[in-house]
Design an enzyme around this catalytic site. Structure first.
Site, PDB file in Angstrom:
ATOM      1  N   SER A 207      46.582 103.430  96.651  1.00 22.56           N
ATOM      2  CA  SER A 207      45.796 102.294  96.184  1.00 22.56           C
ATOM      3  C   SER A 207      46.322 100.996  96.806  1.00 22.56           C
ATOM      4  CB  SER A 207      45.792 102.249  94.657  1.00 22.56           C
ATOM      5  OG  SER A 207      44.813 101.366  94.163  1.00 22.56           O
ATOM      6  N   GLU A 329      36.633 108.144  92.773  1.00 24.01           N
ATOM      7  CA  GLU A 329      37.632 107.086  92.622  1.00 24.01           C
ATOM      8  C   GLU A 329      37.268 106.121  91.484  1.00 24.01           C
ATOM      9  OE1 GLU A 329      40.439 106.595  94.307  1.00 24.01           O
ATOM     10  OE2 GLU A 329      40.265 107.518  96.290  1.00 24.01           O
ATOM     11  N   HIS A 428      40.424 108.124  90.575  1.00 20.66           N
ATOM     12  CA  HIS A 428      41.523 107.383  91.200  1.00 20.66           C
ATOM     13  C   HIS A 428      42.831 107.715  90.484  1.00 20.66           C
ATOM     14  CE1 HIS A 428      42.953 104.032  93.640  1.00 20.66           C
ATOM     15  NE2 HIS A 428      43.448 103.414  92.588  1.00 20.66           N
TER      16      HIS A 428
END
Length: 521
Positions: A207, A329, A428
């Protein structure tokens, strides 16, 4: 200064001083090792400075403070928390895990945590390097760096050290970046004392940490310091501001903090800065977009272009790259939000129009609807955000590197979690405990609830060993993995990590084609 006798596995001598670590899980761990001077007082919002060292033997058996950040007792409903006290500004430390502090010159893995630029810590148990050190015979380094307003606030030229005679070439913004550059220099200069090879360093991040990793890979001051990078769910679709745009955020932050300028801001205790950051979060949120109150700034001093561009030329062209994303995600931030769950088709079409234009919006909505039979408007919105922010920009980077003949491997994490009636999907962050293969360190995380142990552990073994192989050789293949070919513009091979691991051609082709043509940012 020579290292202590081999029988004492817990002591190393560095130019800065002697450290004593501890044996944990069969590997030696050194915690809270300073890599830069504490960025406190007048050094707040200054580039990272060298650490002065210490006398005697420094205890390195306990984690140091994590970077100041917002904290809610009990955590969040997905991760269960992404940072825990103690917090403090004296946070520029790193942890090292090694099979032995000897002369073996093992490959090195440096982990840069994510957290939306506002949360996280290299000291989180889930980011422990123990499994990689033990299973892969690697030396692992995890880094704490400044986040939130202390790392990402852009003070403008007058605030970052420009023209005051105190700079070291990093003046401008992006103090988080000066921290990470200092950490990489520390690795180059010291990791051999921990049994690592300073000429075989892989930097990996997830990320926001993957954005950092890309920036580091292409930075002129890291040439020769990085051999490989692993980019897990990089949000390369973020529109990063330049100085003028960011100064508007800085002005809003000053007002929220009740300070007239940076000098006054430097006198405030850090909890007041974090609280003001929460106010900025509320001011910058937009419907249908991932909230990012703090971002890297393209200041033309420390950062001259978008991080995705950094991997396309110069010294970074020859760096081995692994890049991937999770299938859903955006579900991480939107699937459990009742407001988004109630989104209407009209709202989502309007949001699509902001990207594709009003004439194409209905057609794009229909394309997403076809790709996910039975999709609600909220599902279409989350797939759109996933594509815009993560999947499609990652594909564009893979395409561009492949066209240039630069090595790149691509994957998609597909295993959905049954938590929350399956609403999160393959969200995610879900790949993280599989990559580290340390589910015991993630027992607090609600998003892992209900996973079948046999499926979970088998997939973790495959992923963990692929990451180890890549760190060691630049090729993620291992005997228990289907053949994984590099990504190219003919087959577009992408490894699908699910209950059954499969290498597929053009796995994300529908998303790629829907968002084509579009240049790499």
């Amino acid at each position: 200064m020579p290292n202590p006798p081999a029988q004492d596995r817990t002591v190393v001598d560095l130019p800065a001083g002697r450290l004593r670590g501890a044996i944990d899980g069969g590997v030696t761990v050194f915690r809270a090792v300073p890599y830069a001077a504490p960025p406190v007082g007048d050094l707040r919002w200054r580039p990272a400075r060298p650490h002065a060292g210490w006398s005697g033997t420094r205890d390195a058996t306990t984690d140091g403070p994590s970077a100041p950040q917002m904290y809610v007792e009990g955590g969040d409903p997905v991760l269960g928390g992404h940072g825990a006290p103690p917090f403090g500004e004296d946070c520029l430390t790193l942890n090292v895990w090694t099979p032995a502090a000897d002369d073996a010159r093992r490959p090195v893995l440096v982990w840069i945590h994510g957290g939306g630029f506002v949360s996280g810590s290299g000291s989180l148990p889930g980011y422990s390097g123990e499994t990689f050190a033990r299973d892969g015979d690697l030396v692992v380094v995890s880094v704490n760096y400044r986040i939130g307003p202390l790392g990402y606030l852009y003070p403008g030229e007058s605030g970052g050290g420009v023209g005051d005679g105190r700079g070291d070439g990093d003046e401008g913004g992006n103090f988080w970046l000066t921290d990470q550059l200092a950490a990489l220099r520390w690795v180059k200069e010291n990791i051999a004392s921990f049994g690592g090879d300073p000429d075989c360093v892989t930097v990996a991040g997830q990320s926001g940490g993957a954005v950092s990793t890309a920036v580091l890979a292409g930075h002129p001051r890291t040439e020769g310091l990085i051999r490989r990078v692993i980019l897990q769910s990089p949000p390369f679709g973020l529109d990063l501001p330049g100085p003028a745009a960011y100064l508007e955020r800085t002005a809003a932050f000053l007002e929220l903090a009740g300070a007239k300028d940076l000098a006054e801001l430097r006198t405030l205790p850090w909890p007041e800065l974090i609280a003001a950051g929460g106010g900025l979060f509320a001011q910058t949120v937009r419907w249908g977009y991932w909230p990012t109150p703090f971002l890297p700034v393209i200041d033309e001093v420390t950062l001259t272009g978008h991080p995705a561009q950094a991997l396309l030329g110069g010294a970074a062209a020859g760096i081995d790259v692994m890049i991937g994303w999770t299938r859903e995600e955006a579900n991480f931030g939107f699937a459990l939000d009742e407001g988004y769950a109630a989104a209407t088709r009209a709202q989502v079409v309007d949001r699509i129009a902001e990207t594709f234009g009003s004439e194409a919006a209905e057609g794009v909505y229909a394309a997403y609807e076809r790709a996910r039979p039975g999709a609600r408007p909220a599902d279409v919105l989350m797939d759109l955000i996933t594509d815009e922010l993560f999947r499609v920009p990652a594909l564009r980077l893979a395409e561009a590197r492949a066209e240039a003949g630069s090595p790149v491997w691509a994957y998609q994490f597909d295993l959905p979690t049954p938590a929350y009636e399956g609403r999160l999907g393959a969200a995610h962050c879900l790949e993280l405990p599989f990559v580290f293969d340390n589910f015991d360190q993630w027992s607090h995380a609600p998003f892992l609830a209900g996973l079948t142990p046999a499926v979970r552990d088998g997939l973790a073994y495959a992923m963990h060993r692929a990451w180890i192989a890549f760190v060691r050789t630049g090729d993620p293949n291992h005997p228990d993995l289907p053949r994984w070919r590099p990504y190219d513009t003919r087959t577009r091979t992408t490894m699908r990590f699910d209950s059954v691991v499969t290498a597929l051609d053009d796995l994300a082709g529908a998303s790629r084609l829907l968002h084509t043509p579009a240049p790499l940012i």
